[in-house]
Design a protein around this motif. Structure first.
Motif, PDB file in Angstrom:
ATOM      1  N   TYR A  42     -33.591  -0.255  49.270  1.00  0.00           N
ATOM      2  CA  TYR A  42     -33.700   1.018  48.564  1.00  0.00           C
ATOM      3  C   TYR A  42     -34.484   0.794  47.270  1.00  0.00           C
ATOM      4  CZ  TYR A  42     -29.584   1.966  51.490  1.00  0.00           C
ATOM      5  OH  TYR A  42     -28.712   2.090  52.538  1.00  0.00           O
ATOM      6  N   VAL A  43     -35.251   1.810  46.896  1.00  0.00           N
ATOM      7  CA  VAL A  43     -35.944   1.803  45.608  1.00  0.00           C
ATOM      8  C   VAL A  43     -35.623   3.111  44.897  1.00  0.00           C
ATOM      9  CG1 VAL A  43     -37.809   0.287  46.358  1.00  0.00           C
ATOM     10  CG2 VAL A  43     -38.041   2.765  46.652  1.00  0.00           C
ATOM     11  N   PRO A  44     -35.707   3.140  43.565  1.00  0.00           N
ATOM     12  CA  PRO A  44     -35.381   4.376  42.836  1.00  0.00           C
ATOM     13  C   PRO A  44     -36.370   5.492  43.168  1.00  0.00           C
ATOM     14  CG  PRO A  44     -35.324   2.481  41.373  1.00  0.00           C
ATOM     15  CD  PRO A  44     -35.967   2.018  42.643  1.00  0.00           C
ATOM     16  N   LEU A  45     -35.858   6.668  43.396  1.00  0.00           N
ATOM     17  CA  LEU A  45     -36.715   7.822  43.679  1.00  0.00           C
ATOM     18  C   LEU A  45     -37.609   8.123  42.475  1.00  0.00           C
ATOM     19  CD1 LEU A  45     -37.461  10.212  45.555  1.00  0.00           C
ATOM     20  CD2 LEU A  45     -35.566  11.492  44.529  1.00  0.00           C
ATOM     21  N   ARG A  46     -37.118   7.893  41.278  1.00  0.00           N
ATOM     22  CA  ARG A  46     -37.897   8.220  40.089  1.00  0.00           C
ATOM     23  C   ARG A  46     -39.067   7.246  39.892  1.00  0.00           C
ATOM     24  NH1 ARG A  46     -35.095  11.922  36.923  1.00  0.00           N
ATOM     25  NH2 ARG A  46     -36.310  11.416  35.075  1.00  0.00           N
ATOM     26  N   GLN A  47     -38.985   6.059  40.504  1.00  0.00           N
ATOM     27  CA  GLN A  47     -40.107   5.120  40.430  1.00  0.00           C
ATOM     28  C   GLN A  47     -41.072   5.291  41.594  1.00  0.00           C
ATOM     29  OE1 GLN A  47     -38.398   1.175  40.081  1.00  0.00           O
ATOM     30  NE2 GLN A  47     -37.878   1.462  37.897  1.00  0.00           N
ATOM     31  N   ASN A  48     -40.676   6.019  42.620  1.00  0.00           N
ATOM     32  CA  ASN A  48     -41.524   6.300  43.783  1.00  0.00           C
ATOM     33  C   ASN A  48     -41.292   7.758  44.158  1.00  0.00           C
ATOM     34  OD1 ASN A  48     -42.302   3.294  44.868  1.00  0.00           O
ATOM     35  ND2 ASN A  48     -40.221   3.342  44.019  1.00  0.00           N
ATOM     36  N   PHE A  49     -41.723   8.651  43.281  1.00  0.00           N
ATOM     37  CA  PHE A  49     -41.231  10.024  43.318  1.00  0.00           C
ATOM     38  C   PHE A  49     -41.786  10.830  44.489  1.00  0.00           C
ATOM     39  CE2 PHE A  49     -40.971  14.476  41.938  1.00  0.00           C
ATOM     40  CZ  PHE A  49     -39.608  14.541  41.730  1.00  0.00           C
ATOM     41  N   SER A  50     -40.926  11.709  44.995  1.00  0.00           N
ATOM     42  CA  SER A  50     -41.314  12.686  46.017  1.00  0.00           C
ATOM     43  C   SER A  50     -40.712  14.030  45.638  1.00  0.00           C
ATOM     44  CB  SER A  50     -40.818  12.263  47.396  1.00  0.00           C
ATOM     45  OG  SER A  50     -41.043  13.293  48.337  1.00  0.00           O
ATOM     46  N   ALA A  51     -41.556  15.060  45.630  1.00  0.00           N
ATOM     47  CA  ALA A  51     -41.072  16.405  45.321  1.00  0.00           C
ATOM     48  C   ALA A  51     -40.437  17.061  46.535  1.00  0.00           C
ATOM     49  CB  ALA A  51     -42.214  17.269  44.793  1.00  0.00           C
ATOM     50  N   VAL A  52     -40.625  16.464  47.733  1.00  0.00           N
ATOM     51  CA  VAL A  52     -39.920  16.914  48.938  1.00  0.00           C
ATOM     52  C   VAL A  52     -38.771  15.945  49.138  1.00  0.00           C
ATOM     53  CG1 VAL A  52     -40.088  17.398  51.393  1.00  0.00           C
ATOM     54  CG2 VAL A  52     -42.067  17.777  49.911  1.00  0.00           C
ATOM     55  N   ALA A  53     -37.549  16.374  48.905  1.00  0.00           N
ATOM     56  CA  ALA A  53     -36.424  15.450  48.898  1.00  0.00           C
ATOM     57  C   ALA A  53     -35.220  16.051  49.598  1.00  0.00           C
ATOM     58  CB  ALA A  53     -36.062  15.067  47.459  1.00  0.00           C
ATOM     59  N   ALA A  54     -34.441  15.166  50.197  1.00  0.00           N
ATOM     60  CA  ALA A  54     -33.169  15.570  50.795  1.00  0.00           C
ATOM     61  C   ALA A  54     -32.099  15.558  49.722  1.00  0.00           C
ATOM     62  CB  ALA A  54     -32.804  14.620  51.928  1.00  0.00           C
ATOM     63  N   LEU A  55     -31.097  16.397  49.905  1.00  0.00           N
ATOM     64  CA  LEU A  55     -30.011  16.505  48.938  1.00  0.00           C
ATOM     65  C   LEU A  55     -28.690  16.248  49.655  1.00  0.00           C
ATOM     66  CD1 LEU A  55     -28.851  17.298  46.131  1.00  0.00           C
ATOM     67  CD2 LEU A  55     -28.905  19.685  46.918  1.00  0.00           C
ATOM     68  N   GLN A  56     -27.944  15.247  49.167  1.00  0.00           N
ATOM     69  CA  GLN A  56     -26.620  14.942  49.712  1.00  0.00           C
ATOM     70  C   GLN A  56     -25.549  15.366  48.713  1.00  0.00           C
ATOM     71  OE1 GLN A  56     -29.350  13.540  52.028  1.00  0.00           O
ATOM     72  NE2 GLN A  56     -29.226  12.435  50.083  1.00  0.00           N
TER      73      GLN A  56
END
Length: 882
Positions: A696-710
Motif C-alpha cells: 500500500y502507498v498513501p493516496l495523498r502521495q499518489n493522488f486520484s480524484a476518482v476514489a472508493a469510499l469505505q
C-alpha cells in the motif's frame, strides 16, 4: 447383440429381395426354354439375355422403390400422428420429457455459442480472433496486460497477423439525481472498427493517428442504445458533444444496432481512442511508459495461420524486446488465447461453469431418453395384438420398425421445436444469476443461430436413436405362432423386464451423480461465503465518489475528501471512513509495478513485481486489516513528506525472509520508499486467489480524484445513504455517490460462477430425479400389471395386503439401490472434474453422497407408492377370472 444383427438384416432385405426375385425369374424363363426344346446351357444364356442388364434393372426397380418409399414415409407419418393423437397422455408426457432434455441442451449450446465461441455480435471472422495478454515469469499470477509501447512494437514486427486491436475497458460517472451511475466504455486503437469489420451507421470510426498524443483527440463513437436513449435517435447527432470523464467529446459516429463491444458481459455505451487514456485514468498518462501495462487486446490472424504459429512469432518478438529493454521487460512475455479462453473478461470465468452445465444437460437428456424409451417399450407391448395382426397379414418387420421409429422421430421433432423455445426463454438466464459489477448489469445472452439449430436437429436424431430404436426392434419382434396361441401381457413378459430395469438403473445412477455434484457445490458455496478474505465483510459499506469527472483539480479534490471524512465521522453509528483508489473485490484491476528490494537479489531472468493500492488514513482499520508491525498512514503522509509504504505479510516473507521490513526500503517505478508497516495478508480479487506480494502507498502521495469510499458503521446501506448524500451535497450539490453496498455483498458478487453452477445442478438435478421417479413408476406399474395373476394367487393363498406392498417395494428399492451403487462409482470419478469450482470441500465428501442417497430414496418411495397400493387392492377373483 442379436437385435443389431436383426437390424442389419432388416435394412439389407431390399437388396436381398431383388437378387432373389431375379434368380426366380431367370430360373422360370430357363425352364420354359428347356420345355420348348433348347439345351439347358443355351436356355440359361437366352434367359439372361432376355432379363437384360442387372444394373439397369436395379435402377428401374430403385426408382419405383424410391417413389414407394416416399409414399410410405407420408403414410407412416400420418399414421404416427393419428396414434399420438389417440394417446394424448402418453404423447404429452413423452414430449415433455424430451423437451426438457433437448431444451436444456439447446440452452447450454446457445450460451457456449454466445459467450465462448462467437461472443461478439456483428464482428466478422471471429474464428481468426485471438486474445493477447502479457506474462510475467515467476509471478503469481503470471498473466498481465501489455504496455502501449510494447503493443506498437509487436504490431510493427508481426508478419502473421492482419490486425492488432488494442482495447481497455473503462467508464465514466454520470450523475442522475442523488446517485451517480456508471457508463461503461472502451479505450481502443484507431483501427478498432475497421479491424473487426463493424461499420458505424452514422458518421465514422476513428481515423489513423487518433490513438496517439496526450488527450489529443477527444472524439467518441457512441452505441446505438446511447443514441436512442440519450439523444432520442437524433439523425444529426454526429458533431454534437458528450461529456465523458469530465471532458467534452465530439461524437463522430454511432455503432450499429446489436453491436455491444468486444468484452464479454458488458454492453459498452461509448468508445474513445487510446489517446484519451490519461483523461479516463484520472490524469495518469501511460502511452509512453513501457512499464505501464494496461492493454487487453486481440489479434486477427491471417487466413491459414494457426494460433501456435502466431504464438511462436509473438514469443520471439517478446524475447527481443526483453533483451532491448531489460529494465521494464525482464521476465516478460506474450501469450495468445482462443476466444473461449479469453482471461481478461468473463469468458474464462464462465468456461468451467459452462463445461459443468454441458455435462449436466447431457445427463438430463440421457435420463429423458431412458424415460421415453421405457414409455415406448410399454406402449409397444400394449400394441402386441396390432403387431401380430399386421405381421399375419404380410407386413414386413422392417415396415413395423420404420413405423415405430417414425413415431419416435415425430416426438423428438416436436420436442426439438419446443426445446428451441425453451432455449430462447433461457438465453438470458445467466445474466439474471449474475449480480451487477460496479453497478453495471452484465449482458450474458445465449446466441441461437444456425449452428445451435443444427446442433439441436442433430440432437433430435441422436435422441430418437437412443430412445426409439431398441423399443421398436424389441416390440416388433413378435413370435406369430406364440402370439396367436396365447395372450401377451401388457408388460411384454419377462423378456423385456431387464431392458426396462436397465433404463431405470441408468436414470437412477445419472440422477445420483447430478445430486452429488449439486450437494458438493452447495457446500463449496457455503464455505466460500463463510471464508474470511482477510478483512471485515460485516459492518463495512463501500461506494465511490468521482471528483475527476466533476472537474476537480488535485488540491481541491484533496480538500473535498478530507472534509467529507470529517463530516462522516460525526454521524451517529459511523466509526471510521477512508478513501482508496481501489475497493477489494471490485471489477477494476489493481496497479502492478516492477519493484527492487534493498538487499534482495532477483534472478537475472525475472523482474519482481507486486500489486498495490493507494489508500487514505485509517483504511486498514476501517476494513479491519490488522497491522502485524509498524503503523498505518496518516494525513501527514502527503506529497511533501518522504515516500512511505506498507507491505503485506506475503511480500515481507518473500523478500525479507523472516526479518521485520519496517524501516527498510523498496523501489517502485524508480522511486525509493521507506516501509513503515506490515499488514496481515488479505485477498483482494476473489476468495480463491493465491496470495501474492502486495503493498500500500498513501493516496495523498499518489493522488486520484476518482476514489472508493469505505465506511465502518453499524447502519445498513439503505439507512446510511440519505445521510451520505446529504453530507456530500453540503460540500457540492453537483456530486453524487455511486451505489452504496455492504462489503459482504461486494465479496459475494465474485462468487457468481459458483452460484450459477449450483443453480444449474440443483435445477437440473431436481428435473433428473423427477424423470427418474417417473421412469421407476412406469416400471413398477408395468410389473404390477404383468404379475396381476401371480399377486391374485398369492392373496388367494393367504397373503396379506401389506405383504404385496412389501413385495413391490422391495423390487423398487432393489432397483434404486443398484442404481445408487452405480451412481456412487460414477460420482467418485466425475466429481473430480468440479475441482476448480470447489472450495475447501472434498469431491468425495460423505455428506454430499449421503444427501443424494436420501433424496433418491425418498423419490423412489414416492414413485412406488401408487403401484404398491394398487397391488394391495388386487381382487383375487377378478384377476384369476381375467
Amino acid at each position: 447383440m442379436g437385435w443389431i444383427r436383426r437390424l442389419r438384416n432388416t435394412f439389407a432385405s431390399a437388396e436381398g429381395d431383388f437378387d432373389e426375385e431375379r434368380r426366380f425369374h431367370i430360373a422360370e424363363r430357363t425352364d420354359d426354354y428347356v420345355r420348348r426344346g433348347m439345351a439347358p446351357e443355351a436356355a440359361r444364356r437366352a434367359a439372361l439375355a432376355r432379363f437384360g442388364a442387372v444394373t439397369l434393372a436395379k435402377e428401374r426397380t430403385g426408382d419405383a422403390d424410391m417413389f414407394r418409399w416416399i409414399d410410405d414415409i407420408r403414410r407412416d407419418a400420418a399414421y404416427a400422428l393419428r396414434m399420438l393423437r389417440r394417446n394424448p397422455g402418453f404423447s404429452l408426457l413423452a414430449t415433455l420429457c424430451l423437451t426438457l432434455g433437448i431444451g436444456a441442451n439447446a440452452a447450454v449450446f446457445s450460451w457456449i455459442e454466445g459467450i465462448l465461441l462467437r461472443p461478439y455480435p456483428l464482428v466478422v471472422d471471429q474464428d481468426r480472433l485471438v486474445a493477447v495478454t502479457g506474462t510475467n515469469r515467476g509471478a503469481r499470477p503470471d498473466r498481465d496486460d501489455v504496455s502501449w509501447p510494447d503493443w506498437i512494437d509487436l504490431q510493427r514486427s508481426s508478419t502473421l497477423a492482419d490486425a492488432f486491436i488494442a482495447e481497455k475497458i473503462t467508464g465514466t460517472t454520470l450523475s442522475v439525481g442523488d446517485r451517480a451511475e456508471r457508463a461503461t466504455g472502451s479505450m481502443v486503437s484507431a483501427n478498432y472498427f475497421d479491424a473487426i469489420g463493424v461499420r458505424p451507421i452514422l458518421g465514422r470510426g476513428f481515423d489513423a493517428g487518433e490513438d496517439s498524443g496526450r488527450n489529443a483527440h477527444p472524439v467518441a463513437v457512441i452505441s446505438y442504445e446511447t443514441w436512442q436513449n440519450r439523444f432520442r435517435g437524433d439523425p444529426d447527432v454526429v458533431g454534437k458533444t458528450q461529456v465523458l470523464a469530465g471532458l467534452p467529446h465530439t461524437i463522430v459516429g454511432v455503432a450499429p444496432k446489436g453491436f455491444y463491444g468486444t468484452f464479454v458481459g458488458y454492453a459498452f455505451q461509448f468508445w474513445v481512442p487510446a489517446s484519451m487514456q490519461g483523461q479516463f485514468d484520472a490524469g495518469v498518462y501511460k502511452l509512453e511508459d513501457r512499464g505501464a501495462r494496461w492493454i487487453e487486446g486481440y489479434l486477427r490472424l491471417k487466413p491459414g495461420v494457426t494460433i501456435e504459429q502466431a504464438q511462436a512469432e509473438m514469443s520471439s518478438i517478446a524475447a527481443r524486446l526483453e533483451a532491448e529493454y531489460p529494465e521494464t521487460n525482464r521476465g516478460r512475455g506474450v501469450r495468445l488465447y482462443p476466444l473461449w479462453q479469453t482471461p481478461f473478461n468473463n469468458a474464462a470465468a464462465l468456461l468451467p461453469t459452462l463445461g459443468v452445465a454441458l455435462v449436466v444437460v447431457v445427463a438430463v437428456l440421457l435420463i429423458a431418453c431412458a424415460n421415453v424409451g421405457n414409455l415406448l417399450l410399454l406402449r409397444g407391448f400394449a400394441r402386441q395384438q396390432e403387431m401380430t395382426i399386421r405381421l399375419s397379414l404380410g407386413v414386413g418387420r422392417a415396415r413395423l420398425v420404420r413405423q415405430l421409429m417414425t413415431e419416435g422421430l415425430i416426438l423428438a421433432a416436436i420436442a426439438a421445436a419446443g426445446g428451441l423455445v425453451v432455449a430462447r426463454w433461457l438465453r438470458d438466464a445467466l445474466a439474471l444469476l449474475t449480480p451487477p459489477r460496479g453497478g453495471v448489469l452484465l449482458r450474458l445472452p445465449g446466441e441461437i443461430d444456425w449452428r445451435v439449430i443444427a446442433a439441436s436437429a442433430a440432437l433430435c436424431v441422436v435422441s430418437t436413436m437412443l430412445f426409439a430404436l431398441a423399443p421398436a426392434m424389441i416390440a416388433s419382434n413378435v413370435d406369430l405362432a406364440g402370439a396367436l396361441k396365447a395372450e401377451a401381457g401388457v408388460g411384454g413378459g419377462h423378456r423385456s423386464a431387464w431392458i426396462r430395469s436397465t433404463l431405470v438403473l441408468v436414470q437412477m445412477a445419472l440422477s445420483f451423480v447430478l445430486l452429488v455434484g449439486g450437494a458438493l457445490l452447495i457446500e463449496s458455496l457455503l464455505a466460500v461465503r463463510a471464508a474470511s478474505p482477510g478483512f471485515s465483510t460485516d459492518g463495512v459499506l463501500t461506494t465511490s465518489v468521482d471528483l475527476f469527472t466533476a472537474g476537480y483539480q488535485p488540491q481541491r479534490a484533496k480538500v473535498f475528501q478530507d472534509a467529507l471524512i470529517d463530516r462522516l465521522q460525526t454521524l451517529a453509528g459511523v466509526e471510521s471512513a477512508a478513501f482508496s483508489r481501489m475497493t477489494p473485490f471490485s471489477y477494476r484491476s489493481y496497479g502492478t509495478a516492477p519493484i527492487a528490494v534493498d538487499g534482495y537479489d532477483a534472478p537475472p531472468d525475472r523482474q519482481p513485481t507486486a500489486d498495490y493500492n493507494e489508500i487514505g488514513p485509517a483504511f486498514l482499520a476501517t476494513l479491519g486489516i490488522p497491522l502485524v508491525s509498524g503503523r498505518e498512514f496518516t494525513r501527514a503522509d502527503d506529497e511533501a513528506a518522504p515516500l512511505v509504504a506498507v507491505v503485506d505479510e506475503t511480500m515481507a516473507a518473500q523478500f525479507w525472509r523472516g526479518l521485520d521490513p519496517v524501516g527498510r526500503r523498496v523501489q517502485v517505478r524508480g522511486r525509493w520508499m521507506t516501509i513503515v508497516g506490515v499488514a496481515r495478508t488479505a485477498r483482494y480479487r476473489n476468495l480463491l486467489e493465491t496470495p501474492s506480494p502486495f503493498f500500500y502507498v498513501p493516496l495523498r502521495q499518489n493522488f486520484s480524484a476518482v476514489a472508493a469510499l469505505q465506511i465502518r458503521t453499524r447502519q445498513s446501506a439503505a439507512s446510511l445513504r440519505p445521510a451520505l448524500v446529504r453530507e456530500i451535497h453540503a460540500l457540492d450539490p453537483n456530486i453524487a455517490p455511486s451505489e452504496l453496498i455492504s462489503m459482504r455483498e461486494q465479496v459475494e458478487r465474485t462468487t457468481a460462477a459458483q452460484r450459477i453452477s449450483v443453480t444449474i445442478l440443483v435445477v437440473f438435478g431436481a428435473i433428473a430425479v423427477m424423470l427418474a421417479a417417473v421412469g421407476l413408476y412406469g416400471v413398477m406399474a408395468a410389473t404390477v400389471s404383468q404379475r396381476a395373476r401371480e399377486l391374485a394367487l398369492r392373496m388367494a393363498l393367504g397373503a396379506r395386503a401389506e405383504d404385496l406392498v412389501t413385495l413391490v417395494l422391495s423390487k423398487a428399492l432393489a432397483l434404486t439401490a443398484a442404481g445408487m451403487i452405480i451412481g456412487i462409482a460414477a460420482a467418485l470419478l466425475v466429481t473430480r472434474l468440479l475441482g476448480y469450482l470447489l472450495y475447501r470441500v472434498s469431491p468425495r465428501d460423505p455428506r454430499a453422497f449421503a444427501s443424494a442417497a436420501i433424496v433418491i430414496g425418498a423419490a423412489s418411495l414416492v414413485a412406488c407408492f401408487v403401484p404398491a397400493w394398487r397391488a394391495s387392492r388386487t381382487d383375487p377373483l377378478r384377476a384369476l377370472r381375467g
